[in-house]
Design a protein around this motif. Structure first.
Motif, PDB file in Angstrom:
ATOM      1  N   ILE A  92      49.736  -1.164  38.530  1.00 38.17           N
ATOM      2  CA  ILE A  92      48.934  -1.674  37.424  1.00 38.17           C
ATOM      3  C   ILE A  92      49.186  -2.488  36.435  1.00 38.17           C
ATOM      4  N   PHE A  93      49.887  -2.055  36.105  1.00 35.72           N
ATOM      5  CA  PHE A  93      50.156  -2.162  34.586  1.00 35.72           C
ATOM      6  C   PHE A  93      50.702  -3.921  34.226  1.00 35.72           C
ATOM      7  N   LYS A  94      51.355  -4.450  35.805  1.00 31.87           N
ATOM      8  CA  LYS A  94      51.815  -5.468  35.309  1.00 31.87           C
ATOM      9  C   LYS A  94      51.078  -6.639  35.576  1.00 31.87           C
ATOM     10  N   ASP A  95      49.460  -6.626  36.794  1.00 26.37           N
ATOM     11  CA  ASP A  95      48.711  -6.774  37.286  1.00 26.37           C
ATOM     12  C   ASP A  95      47.534  -6.843  36.421  1.00 26.37           C
ATOM     13  N   THR A  96      47.588  -6.055  35.627  1.00 23.02           N
ATOM     14  CA  THR A  96      46.321  -6.215  34.856  1.00 23.02           C
ATOM     15  C   THR A  96      47.011  -6.733  33.122  1.00 23.02           C
ATOM     16  N   GLY A  97      48.441  -6.666  33.147  1.00 20.74           N
ATOM     17  CA  GLY A  97      49.004  -8.161  32.304  1.00 20.74           C
ATOM     18  C   GLY A  97      48.662  -6.798  31.007  1.00 20.74           C
ATOM     19  N   ASN A 154      42.705  -8.909  26.383  1.00 21.63           N
ATOM     20  CA  ASN A 154      41.446  -9.058  26.266  1.00 21.63           C
ATOM     21  C   ASN A 154      40.767  -7.867  27.302  1.00 21.63           C
ATOM     22  N   ASN A 155      40.220  -6.894  26.930  1.00 20.02           N
ATOM     23  CA  ASN A 155      39.807  -5.881  27.667  1.00 20.02           C
ATOM     24  C   ASN A 155      38.953  -6.647  29.134  1.00 20.02           C
ATOM     25  N   ASN A 156      37.955  -7.452  28.823  1.00 17.31           N
ATOM     26  CA  ASN A 156      37.258  -8.468  29.562  1.00 17.31           C
ATOM     27  C   ASN A 156      38.436  -9.285  31.062  1.00 17.31           C
ATOM     28  N   GLU A 157      39.961  -9.450  30.761  1.00 19.64           N
ATOM     29  CA  GLU A 157      40.913  -9.761  31.828  1.00 19.64           C
ATOM     30  C   GLU A 157      41.449  -8.850  32.240  1.00 19.64           C
ATOM     31  N   VAL A 158      41.114  -7.271  31.495  1.00 17.82           N
ATOM     32  CA  VAL A 158      41.297  -6.589  32.706  1.00 17.82           C
ATOM     33  C   VAL A 158      40.491  -5.854  33.199  1.00 17.82           C
ATOM     34  N   ASN A 184      38.601  -8.317  34.788  1.00 19.11           N
ATOM     35  CA  ASN A 184      38.534  -8.419  36.326  1.00 19.11           C
ATOM     36  C   ASN A 184      39.491  -7.495  36.927  1.00 19.11           C
ATOM     37  N   SER A 185      40.819  -8.318  36.308  1.00 18.77           N
ATOM     38  CA  SER A 185      41.703  -7.736  36.716  1.00 18.77           C
ATOM     39  C   SER A 185      41.993  -6.196  37.840  1.00 18.77           C
ATOM     40  N   ILE A 186      41.272  -5.220  37.704  1.00 16.81           N
ATOM     41  CA  ILE A 186      41.106  -4.250  37.953  1.00 16.81           C
ATOM     42  C   ILE A 186      39.977  -3.749  38.954  1.00 16.81           C
ATOM     43  N   GLU A 187      38.827  -5.231  38.625  1.00 19.15           N
ATOM     44  CA  GLU A 187      37.767  -5.514  39.856  1.00 19.15           C
ATOM     45  C   GLU A 187      38.562  -6.373  41.254  1.00 19.15           C
ATOM     46  N   ASN A 188      39.393  -6.710  40.794  1.00 17.90           N
ATOM     47  CA  ASN A 188      40.065  -7.649  42.278  1.00 17.90           C
ATOM     48  C   ASN A 188      41.303  -6.564  42.907  1.00 17.90           C
ATOM     49  N   ASN A 189      41.556  -5.406  41.994  1.00 19.82           N
ATOM     50  CA  ASN A 189      42.628  -4.318  42.819  1.00 19.82           C
ATOM     51  C   ASN A 189      42.390  -3.324  43.917  1.00 19.82           C
ATOM     52  N   GLU A 190      40.322  -3.237  43.034  1.00 20.96           N
ATOM     53  CA  GLU A 190      39.793  -2.229  43.550  1.00 20.96           C
ATOM     54  C   GLU A 190      39.457  -3.176  44.885  1.00 20.96           C
ATOM     55  N   ASP A 191      38.954  -4.975  45.302  1.00 25.31           N
ATOM     56  CA  ASP A 191      38.466  -4.948  46.506  1.00 25.31           C
ATOM     57  C   ASP A 191      39.959  -5.723  47.838  1.00 25.31           C
ATOM     58  N   ASN A 192      40.507  -5.981  46.167  1.00 25.33           N
ATOM     59  CA  ASN A 192      41.568  -6.057  47.543  1.00 25.33           C
ATOM     60  C   ASN A 192      42.252  -5.501  47.949  1.00 25.33           C
ATOM     61  N   ASN A 193      43.152  -3.986  47.124  1.00 23.77           N
ATOM     62  CA  ASN A 193      44.371  -3.526  47.424  1.00 23.77           C
ATOM     63  C   ASN A 193      43.725  -2.177  47.397  1.00 23.77           C
ATOM     64  N   GLY A 194      42.563  -1.728  47.433  1.00 29.06           N
ATOM     65  CA  GLY A 194      41.858  -0.757  47.065  1.00 29.06           C
ATOM     66  C   GLY A 194      42.946   0.819  46.405  1.00 29.06           C
ATOM     67  N   ILE A 195      43.609   0.272  45.590  1.00 32.10           N
ATOM     68  CA  ILE A 195      44.029   1.127  44.526  1.00 32.10           C
ATOM     69  C   ILE A 195      43.438   1.905  44.128  1.00 32.10           C
ATOM     70  N   ASP A 196      43.806   3.321  43.549  1.00 36.77           N
ATOM     71  CA  ASP A 196      42.726   4.330  43.348  1.00 36.77           C
ATOM     72  C   ASP A 196      43.203   4.631  42.003  1.00 36.77           C
ATOM     73  N   PHE A 197      42.214   4.102  41.228  1.00 34.41           N
ATOM     74  CA  PHE A 197      42.494   4.503  39.899  1.00 34.41           C
ATOM     75  C   PHE A 197      42.746   6.169  39.156  1.00 34.41           C
TER      76      PHE A 197
END
Length: 688
Positions: free
Chosen positions: A649-654, A669-673, A675-688
């Motif tokens: 997660i640390f790497k994917d979100t930058g 920037n938080n907006n980039e994070v 977007n990264s989080i949404e992509n992780n939720e939709d594609n990887n199903g990661i539970d934060f």
């Protein structure tokens, strides 16, 4: 003794029934559609731009009327009061009488047969023997008293009815104004030949749809049949030994099934309409539609225009037979087939009715393709299966909308549920409907079939027996292509099944999914998987979404012929987990109010939490992987597996970057994070 109550009336009939009944003279269709503008019935002159319509109210759960030009609006009772100039109690009594609700003054059903017989009829017709003048009128067309009797034609001394404004009236015949009646079981057609053209014909009672005059008098088999343009023409031909029928009007269409039956009973069929503009046009359309011969009358003396005028002018049976012989020697037009792709304007109009046809009015079209989409566990399959069941049972409505099946048959193609699961599910639904299973519902279990095998099985079944509805559950299993975002591949798949629907005159309904990113937002066609390629090709697209508890929302996100109100508002449905059945609550919600937009505040909280963990672990140092694992476990108290998940997660979100063979903080920037989080939720199903 109290009067009949509004509530008691609405317990027996709907507010829509009342609107449709009293507005019948003002619209030219069997059912008045919601939001369809007609001329205001309260105005003396027709509106140049009709602006009066009816609609279901979202607040009162009853139908109302509205004229946006004049400001007129109100309930079905307001309309009846204003239309017939009645008080409210008088309005209730009129509705009670007109709909034969059998409610007495104390709001109790009338059960006595004698009392039922005392309900006043909607019209009264007083017969009398034909006068000499009347018989002479008919005889000039060759129609004698025996022919009149055989076709149930009578002479009326007078008749009484009620005008469109609610006023009772009586018309009497006179030596200069004959009144004849073509009598049927529950209605009559009046013929006043000496009146002005617009008053010559009048219907009393409820006209039978699709009625064909002369049908009952036809022999079982015959050589020739003439389809002509009026009752008088039928009798004139019949009196001279010809078989003839006429439709309700020259502009009516003839059902394909009826034509096929007539072709089996008669060796030759010919269309013979009036020798005027309408008759020539409509006889051409009818002949082209069904591949029938067509006879055009020569110019007649005394302004004659039809076959009865032909004989009244002294023409002979021999002369008419010569005309028939010439017409039959001219090849009939080739019947229009479904696979024809080029038409002239006459042929196109001859294809059938110009009014849109519905399986479920005014939403599901009668034929073509549609898609029902939603997230998992909303009940899409149960909804589609319930529709199949109720169509196959011959039910009159589905979710309180009128059904118009032609065959009362349906097919369910199951690509996911097997026989055991389907048996359990339909048993629940049949029990919930309190109905026995029907052979009119067939299942094709296609979980091991490819698209070609499904199409082959489907075509075989549709050839064996025509159906009204085919459900494909689900679309993903019949899609041929590697990429669901490929518009061409999507359109080609829909096109394949859309062709089947059009060839077999049925509706193909695909059960499909929406994108994960759309689970929390208001329904829209852009959220259906496959995007534009799928939605553009189908005629109807519906999204079924969740509300609180067992509430579901039925939203039309695309409907080529669907009223605007059903596109802007969603129907609230109740789903029963016991019976797997949907019911309409009668509530409509603006579609824009459905769904919840992504909660940015919560995501920012999540971002802050992740950043804080990273800051506490890395601080200002660089860690190689094994040192990171040890550091993470020491700081958080969690194990290596959690450390590795968080590292990704640390790497994917930058939040961290690689540096000198290890990792260090690099907060973006938080907006980039986000977007990264949404992509992780939709594609990887990661539970934060």
């Amino acid at each position: 003794m109290g009067c009949v109550s509004k509530e008691e009336i609405l317990d027996k009939i709907t507010s829509y029934d009342i609107f449709n009944y009293y507005l019948q003279p003002y619209h030219n269709s069997s059912n008045l559609l919601a939001a369809k503008n007609i001329s205001n019935p309260f105005l003396a002159e027709k509106q140049e731009t009709p602006s009066f319509n009816i609609f279901p109210s979202m607040t009162s759960n009853e139908w109302r009327y509205k004229d946006f030009a004049t400001g007129d609006d109100g309930s079905c009772f307001d309309l009846t009061m204003k239309l017939f100039n009645l008080s409210f109690p008088e309005t209730l009594e009129k509705i009670n009488s007109d709909f034969t609700l059998m409610l007495d003054a104390e709001n109790k059903p009338i059960k006595s047969v004698e009392q039922i017989k005392q309900v006043p009829p909607k019209y009264v017709a007083k017969q009398r023997p034909f006068t000499e003048a009347e018989l002479s009128f008919w005889l000039k067309y060759g129609i004698d008293a025996e022919t009149l009797k055989r076709f149930n034609v009578s002479s009326l001394e007078e008749f009484s009815s009620t005008s469109n404004t609610g006023n009772p009236y009586t018309l009497k015949s006179s030596p200069n104004k004959f009144i004849f009646a073509y009598e049927n079981d529950n209605w009559i057609k009046l013929y006043k030949p000496l009146d002005e053209k617009k008053y010559k014909f009048q219907y009393l009672g409820t006209k039978e749809p699709g009625y064909i005059f002369g049908w009952k008098q036809l022999p079982e088999k015959g050589e020739k049949l003439i389809v002509t343009g009026g009752e008088k023409d039928v009798m004139s031909l019949s009196a001279k030994g010809f078989n003839a029928i006429t439709l309700n009007s020259e502009t009516a269409t003839l059902d394909k099934k009826i034509v096929n039956e007539l072709k089996l009973r008669f060796n030759q069929i010919i269309v013979l309409y009036d020798n005027d503009e309408t008759g020539l046009k409509q006889s051409n359309i009818l002949a082209i539609t069904h591949g029938l011969h067509r006879l055009l009358l020569p110019t007649l003396q005394n302004n004659g225009k039809d076959i009865s005028d032909y004989f009244a002018n002294g023409e002979t049976i021999k002369g008419f037979n010569d005309l028939l012989l010439t017409a039959f020697q001219t090849p009939a037009p080739v019947e229009l087939y479904i696979d024809k792709s080029v038409y002239n304007a006459v042929e196109l109009l001859a294809r059938g009715e110009v009014e849109q046809k519905y399986l479920m009015e005014p939403i599901f079209p009668q034929k073509g393709s549609a898609v029902l989409a939603g997230k998992p566990d909303t009940g899409k399959s149960q909804f589609a299966r319930q529709l199949c069941i109720q169509v196959a049972l011959g039910e009159k409505t589905f979710l309180d909308f009128e059904l118009h099946p032609l065959h009362n048959r349906s097919i369910y193609v199951a690509t996911e549920d097997n026989e055991d699961a389907t048996r359990f599910l339909i048993n629940k639904q049949f029990q919930g409907l309190d109905k026995d299973p029907t052979q009119n519902l067939r299942f094709i279990f296609a979980d091991t079939m490819n698209q070609e095998e499904i199409i082959k099985n489907l075509n075989e079944q549709l050839t064996l027996e025509s159906v009204d509805l085919v459900v494909i559950d689900s679309f993903g299993d019949i899609f041929q292509g590697n990429d669901s975002n490929n518009n061409i591949a999507m359109r080609n798949t829909v096109k394949t099944f859309d062709k089947i629907g059009k060839e077999h005159n049925c509706l193909i309904l695909f059960v499909h999914h929406i994108n994960k990113a759309a689970y929390r937002v208001a329904p829209g066609q852009e959220h259906i998987q496959g995007g534009a390629g799928l939605v553009q090709k189908v005629r109807l697209a519906i999204v079924l979404s969740e509300g609180a508890g067992n509430t579901r929302y039925f939203t039309v996100v695309k409907g080529n012929y669907c009223p605007k109100m059903y596109k802007e508002n969603s129907l609230e449905l109740h789903f029963s987990e016991e019976t797997f059945l949907f019911t309409n609550t009668g509530i409509m919600i603006p579609t824009s109010e459905l769904g919840t937009q992504p909660d940015t505040f919560k995501k920012e909280e999540k971002i802050n939490e992740i950043e804080n963990i990273a800051k506490n672990v890395f601080q200002d140092k660089i860690y190689v992987h094994k040192d990171y694992l040890r550091r993470y476990c020491d700081v958080t108290g969690k194990g290596p597996a959690d450390a590795n998940r968080k590292l990704k997660i640390f790497k994917d979100t930058g939040i961290i970057v690689e540096c000198q063979g290890g990792y260090r903080l690099d907060l973006p920037n938080n907006n980039e994070v986000i977007n990264s989080i949404e992509n992780n939720e939709d594609n990887n199903g990661i539970d934060f």
